[in-house]
Design an enzyme around this catalytic site. Structure first.
Site, mmCIF file in Angstrom:
data_model
loop_
_atom_site.group_PDB
_atom_site.id
_atom_site.type_symbol
_atom_site.label_atom_id
_atom_site.label_comp_id
_atom_site.label_asym_id
_atom_site.label_seq_id
_atom_site.Cartn_x
_atom_site.Cartn_y
_atom_site.Cartn_z
ATOM 1 N N LYS A 214 0.868 -1.171 0.000
ATOM 2 C CA LYS A 214 0.000 0.000 0.000
ATOM 3 C C LYS A 214 0.909 1.227 0.000
ATOM 4 O O LYS A 214 1.958 1.225 0.666
ATOM 5 C CB LYS A 214 -0.862 -0.050 1.261
ATOM 6 N N SER B 261 -9.803 1.601 2.999
ATOM 7 C CA SER B 261 -8.893 2.385 2.202
ATOM 8 C C SER B 261 -7.892 1.566 1.388
ATOM 9 O O SER B 261 -7.319 2.090 0.436
ATOM 10 C CB SER B 261 -8.131 3.342 3.117
ATOM 11 N N SER C 116 -10.029 -0.987 7.026
ATOM 12 C CA SER C 116 -9.397 -0.729 5.721
ATOM 13 C C SER C 116 -8.704 -1.914 5.055
ATOM 14 O O SER C 116 -8.328 -1.831 3.889
ATOM 15 C CB SER C 116 -8.402 0.422 5.846
#
Lengths: 492, 95
Positions: A83, A158, A182
């Site tokens: 990420k 997210s 997330s």
């Protein structure tokens, strides 16, 4: 089918065994994934940065080191993504924000260094909601990510870029982060497996902070076994994170095949009440029946304060975010406005221009909640209710071994559908947030498809540091079912 | 609970965010909605409940007060917007 055409169907273990037996090289595996990224990423936008050149250089080096017998661990020769909030040395690390659009990290996050040292090959950095604030990946300054199962739907957030990456097999594993859901919510929307470990299990060093008492890093991959292999590499004490826990890390792969007979599963009645989409409920209940048929004992439990979790979260997380994001001042790194007339103008315009709407909303809510006269009514009150939520879980775990329920109230929603309604977006996380507030480990794994044809993930919550048991339970389910091996036809 | 335009301006200043006048209204509306959501908490009886600062109620770990970091000034300043002679540059603060 040629070798290169099937590499993306392999598990981490399959890749490891292949490169060590000489069936294919690390370079061939890396090229296979880089080719898939080139082919499919323009449509999905799951990666912000693809590190093609450094990936090939790493692959060459790791091929050599494997040949010389210097590297042989389970991650040696395995490609992965991160990420884009994990600092990676020499690689652009944006947090999907204009604030950091040109930030080349001068150092590696703890987990990035661990995967590098274990012989992994970094393919690139995944798209996400800006500063991990969002549940749809629509707040990214680098554009929305599309759900591989239906490109008109969001992938969740997210860690939406990571979830789409794994669903379309553009990497065999990625690391996400979970503050209020997330990892779990996007994993559920995209039919993959993801685990948020106990708070403190994995070091947050070099992970760009959002809400420090909640943030935790975890693996996202097709299977529980892949997640176990990854967690073995990244978990453990790191003195550079003062909340990192000094506690022995078990071998998460050693207990994957343990029996689940007699396992006591608690179903929180609040998670099956109004608000749960019936087509999701049906799939979750079918999975619970499968566990029961394999010898698990199902009991109802209650988490009476769980309806307060979303309000608590929207005090605690913005308060911590307001404090953490004060470091972005246009002085030491990140965006600086043109021609500041004085220091105040430099701060105010750099921050206004650098941050997107959702980030600014949360900074302002947090600043308000922490400001003089409001601290007791908001922050302190929220921290008290947070304890009540944690105590609910403690009572439940006195009766059961694990808790199960839906990961999300719905399947993936449409792009743009909730973008202008922050509250509707926040309520997406109503089943994942209580677990985060308590600091408990939570995971999600695929259990089927709803009537609308979209994937459904079940949430599994363990007691503190029970990740091994959770991975074992998910792995057992993945031995009897094949939901986790399903890939959208277009990306098969 | 709703928040006024004046309060939003004050909070924006505290947070060092230059909200343009024409965008103020949108923030007033959204922040008020969020505060309404959060207001459910005020009805909860929390008498005698210890605030929870850390999920595991852990104490801060201490370490020896010794130098553990090496100097990376050049590397770290390579990502700064403006530096000179090893110093970060900002607009003049004192006339």
């Amino acid at each position: 089918m040629s070798k290169a055409d099937s590499i993306h169907t392999l598990s981490l273990k399959g890749i490891h065994d292949g490169v060590h037996s000489g069936a294919f090289s690390v370079m061939e595996v890396t090229d296979a994934y880089l080719d898939r990224i080139e082919r499919f990423n323009p449509e999905l936008n799951a990666y912000i940065t693809v590190t093609r050149d450094s990936a090939k250089a790493q692959a060459l080096e790791i091929d050599n080191r494997i040949r010389k017998g210097e590297l042989s661990g389970p991650m040696a020769g395995v490609p992965y993504a991160l990420k884009d909030l994990f600092c990676s040395e020499g690689v652009r690390t944006t947090c999907a924000s204009n604030m950091l659009s040109n930030f080349i990290s001068p150092y590696d996050a703890h987990v990035a260094a661990k995967l590098k040292a274990a012989g992994g090959v970094l393919l690139g950095k995944n798209n996400m909601d800006e500063f991990a604030m969002g549940s749809s990946n629509e707040t990214s300054a680098f554009g929305v990510v599309r759900n591989p199962w239906d490109t008109n739907k969001v992938p969740g957030g997210s860690s939406g870029g990571g979830a789409a990456t794994i669903a379309a097999r553009l990497a065999p594993m990625t690391l996400g982060t979970d503050t209020g859901g997330s990892i779990r919510q996007p994993a559920s929307f995209c039919n993959i497996t993801g685990i948020k470990p106990t708070y403190g299990r994995v070091s947050r060093y070099g992970m760009i902070a959002f809400a420090s008492s909640l943030d935790q890093c975890g693996p996202m991959a097709p299977s529980a076994e892949d997640c176990a292999i990854t967690l073995n590499v990244i978990a453990g004490l790191d003195v550079r994170d003062s909340t990192s826990v000094d506690r022995t890390v078990p071998d998460y792969t050693a207990t994957l095949n343990d029996s689940i007979e007699g396992l006591k599963i608690g179903l929180p009645k609040e998670f099956f009440a109004d608000g749960l989409d019936a087509q999701v409920g049906v799939v979750i209940e079918r999975a619970i029946k499968e566990f029961e048929a394999k010898g698990a004992i199902i009991k109802e439990v209650s988490l009476p304060n769980s309806h307060l979790a979303v309000p608590v979260y929207y005090v605690v997380a913005p308060a911590e975010c307001s404090s953490n994001l004060s470091r972005f001042d246009g002085v030491r790194f990140g965006h600086r406005c043109e021609d500041p007339k004085d220091l105040r103008d430099l701060y105010e315009r750099s921050r206004w221009e650098g941050f997107g709407d959702e980030v600014k909303r949360r900074i302002m809510i947090g600043t308000y909640a922490l400001s003089a006269g409001y601290y007791d009514a908001y922050y302190l009150k929220a921290q008290q209710v947070r304890r009540l939520i944690k105590q609910d879980f403690e009572s439940a775990f006195a009766d059961v071994d694990v808790i199960m329920g839906p990961s999300c109230p719905t399947t993936a929603f449409g792009l743009g559908e909730k973008k202008d309604d922050p509250i509707a977006m926040y309520l997406e996380d109503l089943y994942t947030i209580p677990v985060s507030l308590a600091g408990l480990p939570g995971m999600t794994f695929p259990v089927g498809f709803a009537a609308d044809g979209l994937p459904v993930g079940i949430q599994l919550v363990g007691n503190y540091f029970e990740e091994a048991r959770m991975l074992n339970i998910a792995h057992q389910y993945q031995q009897w079912t094949e939901w986790h091996t399903q890939v959208p036809t277009k990306f098969a | 609970m709703s928040i006024s335009a004046e309060e939003v301006k004050k909070v924006a200043h505290l947070a060092r965010l230059a909200v343009p006048e024409e965008q103020l209204e949108g923030y007033v509306r959204n922040l008020s909605n969020i505060l309404n959501l959060v207001d459910q908490l005020s009805a909860v009886d929390t008498t005698g409940v210890e605030p929870m600062a850390h999920p595991l109620d852990m104490m801060q770990r201490l370490r020896e007060d010794v130098v553990t970091e090496t100097n990376h000034r050049e590397k770290y300043q390579s990502v700064a917007p403006e530096v000179e002679n090893g110093l970060y540059l900002v607009p003049k603060v004192i006339e």
